[in-house]
Design an enzyme around this catalytic site. Structure first.
Site, PDB file in Angstrom:
ATOM      1  N   LYS A 161     -10.822  -3.098  -2.229  1.00  0.00           N
ATOM      2  CA  LYS A 161     -11.588  -1.854  -2.169  1.00  0.00           C
ATOM      3  C   LYS A 161     -10.767  -0.684  -2.672  1.00  0.00           C
ATOM      4  O   LYS A 161     -11.290   0.245  -3.264  1.00  0.00           O
ATOM      5  CB  LYS A 161     -11.949  -1.541  -0.710  1.00  0.00           C
ATOM      6  N   LYS A 188       0.818  -1.212   0.000  1.00  0.00           N
ATOM      7  CA  LYS A 188       0.000   0.000   0.000  1.00  0.00           C
ATOM      8  C   LYS A 188       0.852   1.263   0.000  1.00  0.00           C
ATOM      9  O   LYS A 188       0.497   2.252  -0.631  1.00  0.00           O
ATOM     10  CB  LYS A 188      -0.968   0.003   1.193  1.00  0.00           C
ATOM     11  N   LYS A 235      -5.261  -9.509  -5.944  1.00  0.00           N
ATOM     12  CA  LYS A 235      -6.432  -9.592  -5.071  1.00  0.00           C
ATOM     13  C   LYS A 235      -7.446  -8.504  -5.428  1.00  0.00           C
ATOM     14  O   LYS A 235      -7.079  -7.363  -5.673  1.00  0.00           O
ATOM     15  CB  LYS A 235      -5.946  -9.377  -3.627  1.00  0.00           C
TER      16      LYS A 235
HETATM   17  P1  ATP Z   1      -8.223  -2.550   1.075  1.00  0.00           P
HETATM   18  O1  ATP Z   1      -7.727  -2.910  -0.279  1.00  0.00           O
HETATM   19  O2  ATP Z   1      -8.501  -1.107   1.252  1.00  0.00           O
HETATM   20  O3  ATP Z   1      -7.380  -3.129   2.191  1.00  0.00           O
HETATM   21  P2  ATP Z   1      -9.993  -4.750   1.190  1.00  0.00           P
HETATM   22  O4  ATP Z   1     -10.666  -5.033  -0.081  1.00  0.00           O
HETATM   23  O5  ATP Z   1      -8.813  -5.587   1.539  1.00  0.00           O
HETATM   24  O6  ATP Z   1      -9.647  -3.216   1.206  1.00  0.00           O
HETATM   25  P3  ATP Z   1     -10.780  -4.849   3.937  1.00  0.00           P
HETATM   26  O7  ATP Z   1     -11.842  -4.070   4.602  1.00  0.00           O
HETATM   27  O8  ATP Z   1      -9.366  -4.472   4.184  1.00  0.00           O
HETATM   28  O9  ATP Z   1     -11.070  -4.818   2.361  1.00  0.00           O
HETATM   29  O10 ATP Z   1     -10.944  -6.392   4.264  1.00  0.00           O
HETATM   30  C1  ATP Z   1     -12.115  -6.939   4.846  1.00  0.00           C
HETATM   31  C2  ATP Z   1     -12.048  -8.452   4.811  1.00  0.00           C
HETATM   32  O11 ATP Z   1     -12.185  -8.944   3.480  1.00  0.00           O
HETATM   33  C3  ATP Z   1     -10.723  -9.045   5.323  1.00  0.00           C
HETATM   34  O12 ATP Z   1     -11.023 -10.205   6.072  1.00  0.00           O
HETATM   35  C4  ATP Z   1      -9.988  -9.422   4.081  1.00  0.00           C
HETATM   36  O13 ATP Z   1      -9.061 -10.465   4.277  1.00  0.00           O
HETATM   37  C5  ATP Z   1     -11.137  -9.861   3.192  1.00  0.00           C
HETATM   38  N1  ATP Z   1     -10.796  -9.732   1.780  1.00  0.00           N
HETATM   39  C6  ATP Z   1     -10.452  -8.588   1.170  1.00  0.00           C
HETATM   40  N2  ATP Z   1     -10.217  -8.792  -0.129  1.00  0.00           N
HETATM   41  C7  ATP Z   1     -10.416 -10.123  -0.336  1.00  0.00           C
HETATM   42  C8  ATP Z   1     -10.333 -10.949  -1.493  1.00  0.00           C
HETATM   43  N3  ATP Z   1      -9.991 -10.437  -2.675  1.00  0.00           N
HETATM   44  N4  ATP Z   1     -10.601 -12.272  -1.360  1.00  0.00           N
HETATM   45  C9  ATP Z   1     -10.958 -12.793  -0.162  1.00  0.00           C
HETATM   46  N5  ATP Z   1     -11.053 -12.057   0.966  1.00  0.00           N
HETATM   47  C10 ATP Z   1     -10.790 -10.733   0.879  1.00  0.00           C
HETATM   48 MG    MG Z   2      -7.602  -5.017   3.188  1.00  0.00          MG
END
Ligand code: ATP
Ligand code: MG
Length: 331
Positions: free
Chosen positions: A198, A112, A195
């Site tokens: 968000k 990040k 991955k």
């Molecule tokens: P950011 O990229 O801002 O970190 P994020 O998409 O990772 O956002 P988070 O709120 O950080 O979202 O994560 C919330 C939950 O979703 C965590 O348990 C994380 O491991 C899970 N998660 C996030 N992205 C994935 C993915 N692509 N596949 C499976 N689980 C995910």
């Molecule tokens: Mg995350």
């Protein structure tokens, strides 16, 4: 009953497919036989720049999505992280037993901060995993249902818990990551080796609150590969494999079963079925979210009750920690 804790950041209005399959669905399943704590981690959401009015709104929308996805506030404790001041209080103590080098090895921070550049990388982003450790340890959680990307942070949490226990006396439970393999990592539809996130916008991101038409369009334009067979092969066919994973998760059909069902059929058919399976869940989900948002007072009341329940666990944990580290009792 074993205890679980997990959270998601209200950085976007909508959760995405990875959040749903990797986390929210496991949360819902776990609440049957676990004492579950699920929070909207708004303190984490200000580590990379945000808009205040949007954050407030997105915190509600995120909580509404937990409920619409099946989190039951009668059985689980649903709360907003900033409503429980013990989180940052414990995080400070933990940060003082975290090595700078140790924190510097966190790959999420490296990724990040590389994306943000040195000038927009905050100290908050650096200490993010320590706050996450506090989230978990405050509740003596046995298990933490998360996606694969969080494994290293859970390891750090275990290390910090063990270190604190050794130095100041048995205080924390060492939590385990709970990461079902099938949905541990959902990939971006346009960049199927990365991955779904968000924080990475683009047409490879499937957000649960997007208009159904948009979701359908994005699934139909997912990157596949030059072959034509619908078979799972993460090395050589990451895009197709990701679509099969998603279909399997939504339909309950195994991967070999899906491969068999698509023998002699092409990627177009696969995408059609994926889109239909996703929309089957997403359309009623969106309706439920809207109903919940139509009554913000009720939603806020649910969150207030959750915060109260959470504090009943968090406050005694923090008091023990303060006493063990040697802070003079306030009187
Ligand atoms: P950011 O990229 O801002 O970190 P994020 O998409 O990772 O956002 P988070 O709120 O950080 O979202 O994560 C919330 C939950 O979703 C965590 O348990 C994380 O491991 C899970 N998660 C996030 N992205 C994935 C993915 N692509 N596949 C499976 N689980 C995910
Ligand atoms: Mg995350």
């Amino acid at each position: 009953r074993p205890r679980v804790l997990s959270g998601m950041q209200p950085t976007n209005a909508s959760l995405h497919l990875g959040n749903y399959l990797g986390a929210l669905r496991q949360w819902v399943a776990l609440q049957d036989d676990h004492d579950a704590f699920y929070c909207v981690v708004d303190l984490h959401a200000i580590t990379a720049g945000h808009d205040p009015a949007q954050l407030r709104e997105r915190t509600r929308v995120t909580a509404a999505q937990y409920l619409a996805g099946g989190v039951d506030p009668e059985r689980s404790t649903l709360f907003v992280q900033s409503h429980v001041p013990e989180h940052p209080q414990l995080a400070w103590v933990l940060s003082c037993i975290t090595g700078f080098g140790e924190a510097s090895r966190m790959t999420q921070f490296k990724d990040k901060s590389a994306r943000a550049g040195a000038d927009s990388t905050t100290v908050g982003l650096f200490t993010y995993p320590v706050l996450q450790a506090a989230d978990i340890l405050l509740y003596h959680a046995d298990q933490v249902p998360v996606g694969e990307d969080q494994r290293q942070h859970i390891e750090l949490t275990r290390d910090l818990a063990g270190r604190f226990n050794t130095r100041f006396g048995e205080t924390f439970v060492l939590p385990q990551a709970y990461i079902p393999k099938a949905t541990a990592k959902i990939y971006d539809l346009q960049e199927p080796t990365a991955k779904m996130s968000k924080s990475v916008a683009g047409s490879g991101l499937i957000e649960l609150l997007d208009p159904p038409k948009t979701i359908e369009k994005r699934i139909k334009s997912a990157v596949t590969d030059t072959g034509r067979e619908v078979v799972a092969d993460a090395q050589n066919k990451p895009g197709v494999t990701n679509l099969i994973t998603i279909l399997s998760a939504f339909s309950g059909r195994s991967v070999p079963q899906i491969e068999q069902d698509f023998a002699g059929r092409g990627y177009g058919d696969l995408k059609k079925e994926v889109a239909a399976a996703v929309l089957d869940v997403v359309v009623p989900f969106q309706q439920r979210v809207q109903e919940l948002l139509d009554d913000p007072a009720e939603l806020d009341a649910v969150l207030a009750r959750g915060a109260q329940k959470a504090r009943e666990v968090a406050a005694p944990t923090l008091a023990t920690v303060y006493e063990r580290v040697g802070f003079l009792a306030a009187r």
